[in-house]
Design a protein around this motif. Structure first.
Motif, PDB file in Angstrom:
ATOM      1  N   LYS A 217       0.873  -1.181   0.000  1.00  0.00           N
ATOM      2  CA  LYS A 217       0.000   0.000   0.000  1.00  0.00           C
ATOM      3  C   LYS A 217       0.900   1.217   0.000  1.00  0.00           C
ATOM      4  O   LYS A 217       1.876   1.264   0.747  1.00  0.00           O
ATOM      5  N   ASP A 218       0.599   2.181  -0.863  1.00  0.00           N
ATOM      6  CA  ASP A 218       1.419   3.400  -0.848  1.00  0.00           C
ATOM      7  C   ASP A 218       0.621   4.554  -0.258  1.00  0.00           C
ATOM      8  O   ASP A 218      -0.596   4.465  -0.083  1.00  0.00           O
ATOM      9  N   TYR A 219       1.338   5.626   0.086  1.00  0.00           N
ATOM     10  CA  TYR A 219       0.744   6.815   0.699  1.00  0.00           C
ATOM     11  C   TYR A 219       1.052   7.978  -0.222  1.00  0.00           C
ATOM     12  O   TYR A 219       2.202   8.364  -0.368  1.00  0.00           O
ATOM     13  N   ILE A 274       3.952  -5.968 -14.362  1.00  0.00           N
ATOM     14  CA  ILE A 274       2.617  -5.352 -14.489  1.00  0.00           C
ATOM     15  C   ILE A 274       2.222  -4.936 -13.085  1.00  0.00           C
ATOM     16  O   ILE A 274       2.282  -5.735 -12.145  1.00  0.00           O
ATOM     17  N   PHE A 275       1.856  -3.688 -12.967  1.00  0.00           N
ATOM     18  CA  PHE A 275       1.467  -3.093 -11.688  1.00  0.00           C
ATOM     19  C   PHE A 275      -0.045  -2.904 -11.764  1.00  0.00           C
ATOM     20  O   PHE A 275      -0.540  -2.184 -12.638  1.00  0.00           O
ATOM     21  N   PHE A 276      -0.768  -3.585 -10.892  1.00  0.00           N
ATOM     22  CA  PHE A 276      -2.225  -3.457 -10.836  1.00  0.00           C
ATOM     23  C   PHE A 276      -2.553  -2.483  -9.710  1.00  0.00           C
ATOM     24  O   PHE A 276      -2.330  -2.799  -8.539  1.00  0.00           O
ATOM     25  N   VAL A 292       3.100  -0.152 -16.162  1.00  0.00           N
ATOM     26  CA  VAL A 292       3.889  -1.173 -16.865  1.00  0.00           C
ATOM     27  C   VAL A 292       5.297  -1.292 -16.283  1.00  0.00           C
ATOM     28  O   VAL A 292       6.246  -1.600 -16.985  1.00  0.00           O
ATOM     29  N   ARG A 293       5.387  -1.086 -14.969  1.00  0.00           N
ATOM     30  CA  ARG A 293       6.671  -0.990 -14.258  1.00  0.00           C
ATOM     31  C   ARG A 293       6.415  -1.323 -12.802  1.00  0.00           C
ATOM     32  O   ARG A 293       5.260  -1.501 -12.410  1.00  0.00           O
ATOM     33  N   MET A 294       7.463  -1.363 -11.998  1.00  0.00           N
ATOM     34  CA  MET A 294       7.252  -1.478 -10.552  1.00  0.00           C
ATOM     35  C   MET A 294       6.735  -0.142 -10.040  1.00  0.00           C
ATOM     36  O   MET A 294       6.943   0.894 -10.672  1.00  0.00           O
ATOM     37  N   GLY A 295       6.095  -0.158  -8.892  1.00  0.00           N
ATOM     38  CA  GLY A 295       5.630   1.090  -8.282  1.00  0.00           C
ATOM     39  C   GLY A 295       6.764   1.763  -7.533  1.00  0.00           C
ATOM     40  O   GLY A 295       7.728   1.126  -7.116  1.00  0.00           O
ATOM     41  N   ASP A 296       6.627   3.052  -7.371  1.00  0.00           N
ATOM     42  CA  ASP A 296       7.522   3.799  -6.512  1.00  0.00           C
ATOM     43  C   ASP A 296       6.607   4.693  -5.702  1.00  0.00           C
ATOM     44  O   ASP A 296       5.865   5.472  -6.305  1.00  0.00           O
ATOM     45  N   PRO A 297       6.511   4.565  -4.416  1.00  0.00           N
ATOM     46  CA  PRO A 297       7.435   3.975  -3.435  1.00  0.00           C
ATOM     47  C   PRO A 297       7.214   2.495  -3.086  1.00  0.00           C
ATOM     48  O   PRO A 297       7.862   2.002  -2.149  1.00  0.00           O
ATOM     49  N   GLU A 298       6.366   1.772  -3.811  1.00  0.00           N
ATOM     50  CA  GLU A 298       6.116   0.376  -3.416  1.00  0.00           C
ATOM     51  C   GLU A 298       7.373  -0.496  -3.529  1.00  0.00           C
ATOM     52  O   GLU A 298       7.586  -1.396  -2.722  1.00  0.00           O
ATOM     53  N   ALA A 299       8.189  -0.245  -4.567  1.00  0.00           N
ATOM     54  CA  ALA A 299       9.387  -1.077  -4.770  1.00  0.00           C
ATOM     55  C   ALA A 299      10.250  -1.113  -3.506  1.00  0.00           C
ATOM     56  O   ALA A 299      10.881  -2.130  -3.203  1.00  0.00           O
TER      57      ALA A 299
HETATM   58  N1  GLY Z   1       2.904   4.368  -6.362  1.00  0.00           N
HETATM   59  C1  GLY Z   1       2.263   4.700  -7.549  1.00  0.00           C
HETATM   60  C2  GLY Z   1       3.086   4.678  -8.747  1.00  0.00           C
HETATM   61  O1  GLY Z   1       4.205   4.178  -8.783  1.00  0.00           O
HETATM   62  O2  GLY Z   1       2.596   5.144  -9.769  1.00  0.00           O
END
Ligand code: GLY
Ligand code: AMP
Length: 429
Positions: A217-219, A274-276, A292-299
């Motif tokens: 989960k991101d903020y 794939i980022f859902f 179509v990439r990893m999430g940031d800040p999720e990575a």
């Molecule tokens: N955390 C959302 C994004 O990477 O787009």
């Protein structure tokens, strides 16, 4: 093998940190990278829009794999250029071709794809300039709040959520007639508002099969209690406590599998993350968006939890046999708190000296907006989102406690961070 990683953020430092631990990696180059990726290999300045420059670098440095961090090069056809070139076509690129990247590059394409594949998502219609009047009629059939999305990439600013129908109509006109978001708002998706709690789920796809990575989960907002302006992300927590087996099974069966099948049916040999972007509406998952990439800040909380060799998984992507590769996940929580520059996401300073890195021994520090001053050896701030402090814990609470303890040990002028990460998740335990 030698690997080239594209990007400069916290996501790329997390990828570089992980890839540099692999026995399969001989040398890692990051273009352009930051002060963190510099510790994992070598930063190089490469104009990635200049294909000849990329090609000479790849050949001269015997690069055997390219990993693309952000979406823009993929949407612009970076992978396709490799496939079209006789010398480069055998070098795997982790990240889809231009057509696959449309899942993120065009909201209208993504919505059409979901509709075709029967994937749960908000009801919608897409309009262009000629359809402005029609879009007003469509808005009149909907309930507030109104969700308007510029079709193309708009640096994360292309989604408007408005309570007032007249304001929504005015914004439709701004986007379609006055090009509020330039080319990106030539078409606009109007969709139903979904109410629930969001989460991010990631898979690595090889064109045929896939592996599911940990959820997070991101903020997004700058202020505590999810208030204030949107940011590039103030932190993340993995796993998501409400994403239990029952919920993950629904995601797998209603969303992930149909997506992978749909990509095959469309003839897209999709290789990469794939980022859902999902929302949990009373126990049912809906897709808000694909990336179509990893999430940031999720990575920064997901990558540390992958115990297996990420290079091995990437090889599986390249060879189309990811189903045969092992993926082992750390059961512990990982919580990542972002330190940002004072004033961000509005005006902020760059170039402030950062200290205290050596005092942190039980968190991983992922650099985002940082750079090393080679004369003084000092690390300087170099962006709005500066550093992610990621920590493990047997519980979400203990992971957060370790990150917050270490947040205090890193100093730079104007340092700001959110103190309430995880509070919204407490009632799911
Ligand atoms: N955390 C959302 C994004 O990477 O787009
Ligand atoms: P996107 O750029 O598509 O991720 O949208 C940005 C943010 O807007 C999402 O992270 C959600 O918080 C919100 N959002 C987008 N679409 C919807 C929707 N249909 N219902 C509710 N919130 C939405």
């Amino acid at each position: 093998m030698n690997v080239l990683l594209l990007g400069a953020g916290g996501r790329e430092h997390a990828l570089a940190w992980k890839l540099s631990q692999s026995p399969k990696t001989t040398k890692l180059f990051t273009a352009p990278g930051n002060a963190g990726t510099e510790e994992c290999g070598e930063n190089v300045s490469l104009n990635i829009d200049d294909f000849n420059e990329v090609k000479s670098f790849v050949i001269q440095n015997k690069i055997k794999m390219v990993v693309v961090g952000p979406e823009a090069p993929l949407v612009n056809g970076f992978h396709d250029n490799f496939l079209k070139d006789d010398l480069l076509k055998s070098i795997p690129v982790i990240g889809p071709t231009k057509q696959g990247a449309e899942l993120e590059g065009s909201k209208d394409f993504a919505k059409g794809f979901m509709k075709k594949c029967n994937i749960p998502t908000a009801a919608y219609q897409t309009f262009d300039k000629e359809g402005l009047e029609k879009s007003y009629r469509f808005l009149e059939t909907m309930k507030a709040p109104y969700v308007l999305k510029a079709d193309g990439l708009a640096a994360g600013k292309g989604v408007l959520i408005l309570d007032d129908i007249n304001e929504a109509k005015a914004e439709m006109k701004e986007m379609l007639e006055n090009a509020k978001f330039g080319e990106a708002s030539k078409k606009v998706v109007v969709e139903e508002f979904l109410s629930g709690i969001e989460l991010s789920v990631f898979v690595l796809a090889d064109g045929n099969s896939y592996k599911i990575l940990p959820s997070a989960k991101d903020y997004k907002r700058i202020g505590e209690g999810d208030t204030g302006l949107n940011t590039g992300g103030m932190g993340s927590i993995s796993p998501v406590p409400f994403a239990d087996k029952t919920f993950m099974d629904k995601i797998k069966n209603k969303i992930i599998k149909p997506t992978i099948e749909g990509l095959k049916t469309e003839g897209l040999n999709y290789k990469g993350f794939i980022f859902f972007g999902l929302i949990n509406v009373e126990g049912e998952p809906f897709v808000i968006e694909y990336n179509v990439r990893m999430g940031d800040p999720e990575a920064e909380s997901v990558i540390p939890r992958i115990k297996s060799d990420l290079m091995d998984l990437f090889e599986g992507v390249a060879e189309g046999n990811i189903a045969d590769r092992e993926i082992e996940i750390d059961e512990r929580y990982c919580a990542s708190v972002f330190l940002v520059a004072g004033g961000y996401p509005e005006k902020y300073e760059k170039g402030n000296v950062m200290t205290g890195f050596e005092n942190v021994n039980d968190s991983i520090l992922f650099h985002a907006g940082t750079k090393k001053d080679f004369k003084s050896g000092q690390i300087l701030t170099n962006g709005g989102r500066v550093l992610a402090v990621s920590s493990f814990g047997e519980t979400m609470k203990s992971a957060l406690e370790t990150s917050y303890k270490n947040v205090e040990l890193i100093q730079f002028k104007g340092k700001n961070f959110r103190k309430d990460l995880g509070k919204d998740l407490l009632n799911f335990f």
